[in-house]
Design a protein around this motif. Structure first.
Motif, PDB file in Angstrom:
ATOM      1  N   LEU A  70       0.772  -1.369   0.034  1.00 24.66           N
ATOM      2  CA  LEU A  70      -0.350  -0.032   0.730  1.00 24.66           C
ATOM      3  C   LEU A  70       0.694   1.061   0.363  1.00 24.66           C
ATOM      4  O   LEU A  70       0.941   2.620  -0.755  1.00 24.66           O
ATOM      5  N   GLY A  71       2.261   1.550   0.788  1.00 25.91           N
ATOM      6  CA  GLY A  71       2.770   2.746   0.782  1.00 25.91           C
ATOM      7  C   GLY A  71       3.947   2.689  -0.480  1.00 25.91           C
ATOM      8  O   GLY A  71       3.348   3.854  -0.634  1.00 25.91           O
ATOM      9  N   LEU A  72       4.114   1.714  -1.382  1.00 27.21           N
ATOM     10  CA  LEU A  72       4.248   1.862  -2.525  1.00 27.21           C
ATOM     11  C   LEU A  72       3.449   2.641  -3.616  1.00 27.21           C
ATOM     12  O   LEU A  72       3.945   3.335  -4.349  1.00 27.21           O
ATOM     13  N   SER A 116       3.711  11.328  -5.880  1.00 29.86           N
ATOM     14  CA  SER A 116       4.464  11.614  -6.294  1.00 29.86           C
ATOM     15  C   SER A 116       4.256  12.660  -8.206  1.00 29.86           C
ATOM     16  O   SER A 116       4.848  13.030  -8.093  1.00 29.86           O
ATOM     17  N   ASN A 117       3.137  12.250  -8.491  1.00 28.50           N
ATOM     18  CA  ASN A 117       2.959  12.746  -9.707  1.00 28.50           C
ATOM     19  C   ASN A 117       4.076  12.753 -10.592  1.00 28.50           C
ATOM     20  O   ASN A 117       4.366  13.637 -11.730  1.00 28.50           O
ATOM     21  N   ASN A 118       4.108  11.505 -11.098  1.00 28.69           N
ATOM     22  CA  ASN A 118       5.696  11.391 -11.970  1.00 28.69           C
ATOM     23  C   ASN A 118       5.189   9.582 -12.539  1.00 28.69           C
ATOM     24  O   ASN A 118       5.482   8.943 -12.072  1.00 28.69           O
ATOM     25  N   LYS A 119       5.325   9.741 -14.101  1.00 28.14           N
ATOM     26  CA  LYS A 119       5.166   8.744 -14.410  1.00 28.14           C
ATOM     27  C   LYS A 119       5.876   7.700 -14.020  1.00 28.14           C
ATOM     28  O   LYS A 119       5.176   6.252 -14.461  1.00 28.14           O
ATOM     29  N   TYR A 120       6.693   7.650 -13.796  1.00 30.96           N
ATOM     30  CA  TYR A 120       7.965   6.652 -13.381  1.00 30.96           C
ATOM     31  C   TYR A 120       7.651   5.751 -12.693  1.00 30.96           C
ATOM     32  O   TYR A 120       8.325   4.600 -12.101  1.00 30.96           O
ATOM     33  N   SER A 121       6.882   7.382 -12.012  1.00 25.13           N
ATOM     34  CA  SER A 121       6.812   6.506 -10.357  1.00 25.13           C
ATOM     35  C   SER A 121       5.536   5.709  -9.873  1.00 25.13           C
ATOM     36  O   SER A 121       4.875   4.781  -9.744  1.00 25.13           O
ATOM     37  N   LEU A 178       4.458   3.972 -12.726  1.00 22.63           N
ATOM     38  CA  LEU A 178       4.278   2.673 -13.090  1.00 22.63           C
ATOM     39  C   LEU A 178       5.195   1.460 -11.994  1.00 22.63           C
ATOM     40  O   LEU A 178       5.114   0.225 -11.848  1.00 22.63           O
ATOM     41  N   GLY A 179       6.114   2.247 -11.578  1.00 23.91           N
ATOM     42  CA  GLY A 179       6.683   1.770  -9.912  1.00 23.91           C
ATOM     43  C   GLY A 179       5.945   0.849  -8.951  1.00 23.91           C
ATOM     44  O   GLY A 179       6.068   0.375  -8.447  1.00 23.91           O
ATOM     45  N   GLY A 180       4.907   1.589  -8.816  1.00 24.07           N
ATOM     46  CA  GLY A 180       3.699   1.674  -7.911  1.00 24.07           C
ATOM     47  C   GLY A 180       3.030   0.591  -8.363  1.00 24.07           C
ATOM     48  O   GLY A 180       2.355  -0.384  -7.844  1.00 24.07           O
ATOM     49  N   PRO A 236      15.902   0.706 -12.483  1.00 26.18           N
ATOM     50  CA  PRO A 236      17.425   1.543 -12.729  1.00 26.18           C
ATOM     51  C   PRO A 236      17.136   2.243 -13.973  1.00 26.18           C
ATOM     52  O   PRO A 236      17.116   2.810 -14.353  1.00 26.18           O
ATOM     53  N   THR A 237      17.236   1.074 -14.861  1.00 26.36           N
ATOM     54  CA  THR A 237      17.458   1.047 -16.046  1.00 26.36           C
ATOM     55  C   THR A 237      16.088   0.684 -17.068  1.00 26.36           C
ATOM     56  O   THR A 237      16.303   2.191 -17.903  1.00 26.36           O
ATOM     57  N   GLU A 238      15.011   0.425 -16.416  1.00 24.64           N
ATOM     58  CA  GLU A 238      13.684   0.808 -17.257  1.00 24.64           C
ATOM     59  C   GLU A 238      12.913   2.632 -16.776  1.00 24.64           C
ATOM     60  O   GLU A 238      12.350   3.171 -17.272  1.00 24.64           O
ATOM     61  N   ILE A 239      12.967   2.563 -15.593  1.00 26.16           N
ATOM     62  CA  ILE A 239      11.919   3.558 -14.782  1.00 26.16           C
ATOM     63  C   ILE A 239      12.972   4.401 -13.306  1.00 26.16           C
ATOM     64  O   ILE A 239      12.202   4.867 -12.144  1.00 26.16           O
ATOM     65  N   VAL A 240      13.759   5.053 -14.050  1.00 29.24           N
ATOM     66  CA  VAL A 240      14.374   5.461 -12.734  1.00 29.24           C
ATOM     67  C   VAL A 240      15.017   4.601 -11.794  1.00 29.24           C
ATOM     68  O   VAL A 240      15.977   4.686 -11.319  1.00 29.24           O
TER      69      VAL A 240
END
Length: 353
Positions: free
Chosen positions: A146-148, A155-160, A162-164, A247-251
């Protein structure tokens, strides 16, 4: 010979007795002091594991020199890293969802520490021993997901984001096999109570040349143990299953926009979760704190650090999977094998009974 646990009295009750307290006051004071002691024992080990041991182990696997300048063996780098990270500016990007953004990093270490409340760590070193302790441990560890997701969304970030989303995909694909594999241990023991699961593993399995091999479920059912360890790697986000923060795909995935104390909380929670995964594996399959000669807490610490060493080996030696491979292994491989293991276990126990 493996000695059984000598005391089943929870640590809070022992503390309350030593202080001469009883009733509700004794439970509250004993619980708070006991939780403080357990939490600090874990935080000290995490402080060693993260800034120092991780670098030393990775350097050994990759034939490099790790930290060795700050203090003897580089140990003072733990303090240096803490000061460096906590003194950094806390940068809050524009457009974040503040409640979600702020609360997300707190959920990760909190869930891991909460899971340790029902783990027997030695002779009377456990905060609680409910009859549904195993369910509680899995439920507590799942709060981290849930935290992730909160961090990724807030975070209002597309990479973040995707990570979630990948974290949720990972949780669904691998936590089901993890729980189903653990259920095979419950079929053997007939209980969800952690102390009873440990106690049943102190019985002798067989003797060879005068050496008694304990009835650890890793020996009784090694296939289930291997399944559990692999699924556990996915749960704690170590190679080849570290896709949610690739990190190679979504920072850096869900933690891309975090710095300073928030980053420390995420980093701290990640390593406490590795120890929690090792603690659950040790409790279910390796006899928990049981072991010869040494005190139970020492054996427990050795076992969770062995799991930590395994995760660091995987991080250095095993390449990361693609997201489609990652999910295929979970749904088409681990899930099928875990249910097959559960069915086979039930059949064997039914025939023996």
């Amino acid at each position: 010979m493996v000695a059984p646990l000598q005391s089943t009295t929870p640590l809070p009750d022992t503390i309350a007795g030593l202080l001469g307290l009883s009733g509700t006051v004794g439970q509250i004071v004993g619980g708070l002091i006991g939780a403080f002691i357990i939490a600090n024992l874990l935080l000290v080990q995490t402080a060693v594991a993260g800034p120092w041991a991780k670098r030393k182990i990775t350097a050994a696997f990759t034939d490099r020199i790790a930290v060795n300048r700050v203090g003897p063996f580089g140990l003072v780098v733990i303090v240096a890293d803490a000061v460096r990270l906590l003194s950094k500016e806390l940068v809050i990007p524009e457009g974040v969802d503040r409640p979600t953004y702020d609360l997300g990093p707190l959920f990760v270490p909190f869930s891991a520490l909460l899971g340790f409340a029902v783990i027997p760590m030695g002779n009377g070193i456990h905060l609680a021993d409910p009859e549904t302790g195993l369910v509680f441990a899995f439920a507590a560890s799942s709060i981290a997901s849930l935290g992730l997701v909160m961090m990724g969304y807030g975070s209002n970030n597309k990479y973040s984001l995707l990570g979630g989303l990948r974290a949720i995909a990972s949780n669904i694909a691998y936590e089901i096999p993890l729980v189903v594999t653990a259920a095979s241990v419950v079929v053997f023991t007939g209980t969800l109570q952690m102390s009873e699961i440990v106690a049943q593993q102190t019985e002798p399995l067989l003797s060879i040349a005068g050496v008694t091999i304990p009835q650890w479920f890793a020996f009784v059912n090694p296939f289930a143990f291997v399944l559990f360890v692999i699924a556990n790697l996915a749960e704690v986000g170590r190679n080849p299953f570290d896709v949610p923060e690739a990190p190679t795909e979504i920072v850096a995935g869900y933690q891309t926009e975090y710095s300073s104390v928030y980053f420390v909380l995420i980093y701290l929670g990640e390593f406490i979760h590795i120890f929690l995964g090792g603690a659950i594996a040790a409790t279910l399959f390796l006899g928990g704190p049981a072991g010869p000669f040494l005190p139970g807490f020492v054996w427990f610490t050795i076992k969770i650090w062995a799991f930590y060493l395994f995760t660091q080996w995987a991080r250095s030696a095993v390449p990361r999977l693609r997201i489609d491979q990652f999910l295929d292994i979970g749904w088409k491989g681990m899930l099928v094998l875990s249910f097959a293991n559960l069915a086979l276990t039930a059949i064997i126990v039914g025939v023996i009974a």
